[in-house]
Design an enzyme around this catalytic site. Structure first.
Site, mmCIF file in Angstrom:
data_model
loop_
_atom_site.group_PDB
_atom_site.id
_atom_site.type_symbol
_atom_site.label_atom_id
_atom_site.label_comp_id
_atom_site.label_asym_id
_atom_site.label_seq_id
_atom_site.Cartn_x
_atom_site.Cartn_y
_atom_site.Cartn_z
ATOM 1 N N HIS A 88 18.735 -15.974 -90.393
ATOM 2 C CA HIS A 88 19.702 -17.061 -90.479
ATOM 3 C C HIS A 88 19.562 -17.945 -89.273
ATOM 4 O O HIS A 88 19.458 -17.455 -88.161
ATOM 5 C CB HIS A 88 21.119 -16.501 -90.492
ATOM 6 C CG HIS A 88 21.342 -15.580 -91.621
ATOM 7 N ND1 HIS A 88 21.694 -16.023 -92.861
ATOM 8 C CD2 HIS A 88 21.212 -14.250 -91.702
ATOM 9 C CE1 HIS A 88 21.785 -14.985 -93.660
ATOM 10 N NE2 HIS A 88 21.483 -13.898 -92.990
ATOM 11 N N LYS B 140 25.204 -25.111 -85.595
ATOM 12 C CA LYS B 140 23.736 -25.133 -85.619
ATOM 13 C C LYS B 140 23.208 -26.380 -86.333
ATOM 14 O O LYS B 140 22.326 -27.071 -85.833
ATOM 15 C CB LYS B 140 23.191 -23.881 -86.343
ATOM 16 C CG LYS B 140 23.554 -22.581 -85.690
ATOM 17 C CD LYS B 140 22.903 -21.403 -86.392
ATOM 18 C CE LYS B 140 23.464 -21.104 -87.755
ATOM 19 N NZ LYS B 140 24.748 -20.400 -87.726
ATOM 20 N N ASP C 40 19.345 -23.032 -92.309
ATOM 21 C CA ASP C 40 20.063 -21.864 -92.804
ATOM 22 C C ASP C 40 19.248 -20.609 -93.036
ATOM 23 O O ASP C 40 19.468 -19.618 -92.392
ATOM 24 C CB ASP C 40 20.832 -22.179 -94.079
ATOM 25 C CG ASP C 40 22.062 -21.310 -94.128
ATOM 26 O OD1 ASP C 40 23.089 -21.765 -93.645
ATOM 27 O OD2 ASP C 40 21.954 -20.165 -94.568
ATOM 28 N N ARG D 136 21.603 -18.410 -64.987
ATOM 29 C CA ARG D 136 21.770 -19.513 -64.052
ATOM 30 C C ARG D 136 20.440 -19.934 -63.462
ATOM 31 O O ARG D 136 20.298 -21.046 -62.963
ATOM 32 C CB ARG D 136 22.735 -19.112 -62.920
ATOM 33 C CG ARG D 136 24.103 -18.676 -63.409
ATOM 34 C CD ARG D 136 24.824 -19.795 -64.123
ATOM 35 N NE ARG D 136 25.209 -20.863 -63.227
ATOM 36 C CZ ARG D 136 26.391 -20.941 -62.619
ATOM 37 N NH1 ARG D 136 27.292 -20.010 -62.824
ATOM 38 N NH2 ARG D 136 26.653 -21.939 -61.819
#
Lengths: 324, 90
Positions: free
Chosen positions: A143, A164, A182, A248
């Site tokens: 997906h 998305k 999808d 980070r």
């Protein structure tokens, strides 16, 4: 285990390999191909059946037929009888060679389909292997939305409703290309190459909440879509959680395991006001650099370490040191 | 909690767009993660495009899976919807 029936193989390869059926057309559906390798049954014809790879497609070319002729009718029929009794999936004869003796009737008796191609033997073999490699490769459906960003295949995954499709739409608007929305069919082409493509009827369509279904190809043109692409980066979108640790620096590589292939992965926290399409563009470009051996965080770190050493050697002399 | 159930599509048009939209609207009422499977393909039960890809026509048996606090209710609700032919008049 993955397999295709000889019938599927024939239907898919008929025109490419100029194939036609000589005998056993009714057995095509029953016979399965489970490996992409090919066998030329030279040694078997000589009577050596140890390790005979009966599961492979058997290709008969000039050499095999010349040898059979040399054996003479009686011996040839005997060895063919033994060969076809070995439950082989099918036989392909190359370069339209005339088939000798009782070849076809023996094949038929043992329910083995025999096909003929006009292509030369080695060409034929490489073409069959290439085709079967792809067909028999491990596959899964995943997906997500799959977009080509600067030539890097970026698979965007995350819970439904995280955005998305919206982010992909923005990427397309910025000139990138949609591969699939999808459901993505992922195929492992080799030990470290994954290919993603869309499934069937809805490929290049998207659903945007509030607007409905849109057709990307019609809206943005053929330049905005592509049918398949290598998967080189996974973007995992998730809701921004306060207190959770997010990347980070980007010094360590994080991976997503797909069909045993490690694909670089970025976990991207979603928060209103973050322009994610730009972040994905930058991530794709950074991934390209990393694939070429340049990790910006590591490079910067090297410079920092060097700079600090220099600083210690000549205290007071380095004027580049920022004020605290 | 994880639940799964198999169900046959009974409406004439099968999982066409409108039916899928009705299904998704119902699925989104629940917190549970919902997956729908037809053969080898498994789609997100809250995604219109995904469910459409299943190509589940009339008579096809699909499997609905739900995982989460309200999984049981989700399955019951979705089963009812399919058996009621998505509220379509036929």
């Amino acid at each position: 285990m993955n397999f295709i029936t000889v019938k599927e193989f024939f239907a898919d390869s008929k025109s490419r390999l100029h194939l036609r059926i000589l005998t056993g057309g009714e057995f095509l559906q029953k016979k399965k191909i489970i490996v992409s390798d090919i066998n030329r049954p030279g040694l078997a014809l000589a009577g050596f059946f140890d390790y005979f790879p009966y599961e492979r497609i058997q290709v008969f070319g000039k050499t095999e037929f010349t040898y059979l002729k040399k054996l003479g009718r009686e011996k040839a029929n005997r060895v063919l009888e033994r060969l076809f009794a070995a439950n082989i999936c099918c036989v392909i004869v190359s370069r339209n060679l005339p088939v000798p003796y009782n070849f076809l009737s023996i094949a038929r008796r043992h329910h083995v389909p025999v096909m003929m191609s006009s292509i030369f033997t080695t060409k034929l073999i490489s073409s069959i292997v290439t085709f079967l490699d792809k067909k028999l490769a491990p596959k899964i459906t995943m997906h997500g939305t799959f977009v080509d960003v600067y030539g890097i295949g970026v698979m965007i995954i995350g819970k439904s409703g995280i955005g998305k499709s919206e982010i992909s739409l923005e990427l397309i608007k910025r000139g990138h290309r949609l591969v699939a929305d999808d459901l993505i069919e992922v195929t492992r082409l080799s030990d470290d190459v994954l290919e993603g493509r869309g499934l069937s009827i809805i490929q290049h369509h998207m659903e945007i909440r509030g607007v409905g279904i849109i057709d990307i190809r019609n809206l943005f043109g053929v330049g905005a879509v592509r049918d398949e692409q290598k998967i080189e980066l996974v973007m995992h979108l998730e809701e921004w959680e306060k207190g959770k640790d997010y990347e980070r620096l980007g010094i360590e590589d994080v991976h997503e395991d797909i069909l045993g292939v490690k694909v670089p992965k970025i976990i991207l926290p979603v928060k209103p006001g973050r322009n994610l399409s730009v972040i994905i563009e930058v991530a794709a470009m950074t991934q390209r650099l990393k694939a070429r051996g340049y990790n910006p965080a590591r490079e910067l770190n090297k410079s920092i370490i060097k700079w600090m050493k220099k600083d210690k050697k000549n205290p007071g002399e380095n004027t580049d040191v920022p004020d605290k | 909690m994880q639940y799964k159930k198999k169900v046959k599509i009974v409406n004439n048009a099968g999982f066409h767009l409108r039916a899928v939209a009705v299904f998704v609207r119902e699925a989104e009422k629940f917190k549970a993660d919902i997956k729908v499977k037809n053969d080898a393909i498994e789609a997100d039960g809250k995604s219109i495009m995904g469910l459409t890809t299943l190509g589940a026509g009339k008579g096809v048996e699909i499997e609905i899976k739900a995982e989460g606090p309200d999984a049981k209710e989700a399955i019951a609700g979705l089963m009812k919807l399919i058996n009621d032919k998505f509220g379509e008049a036929e």
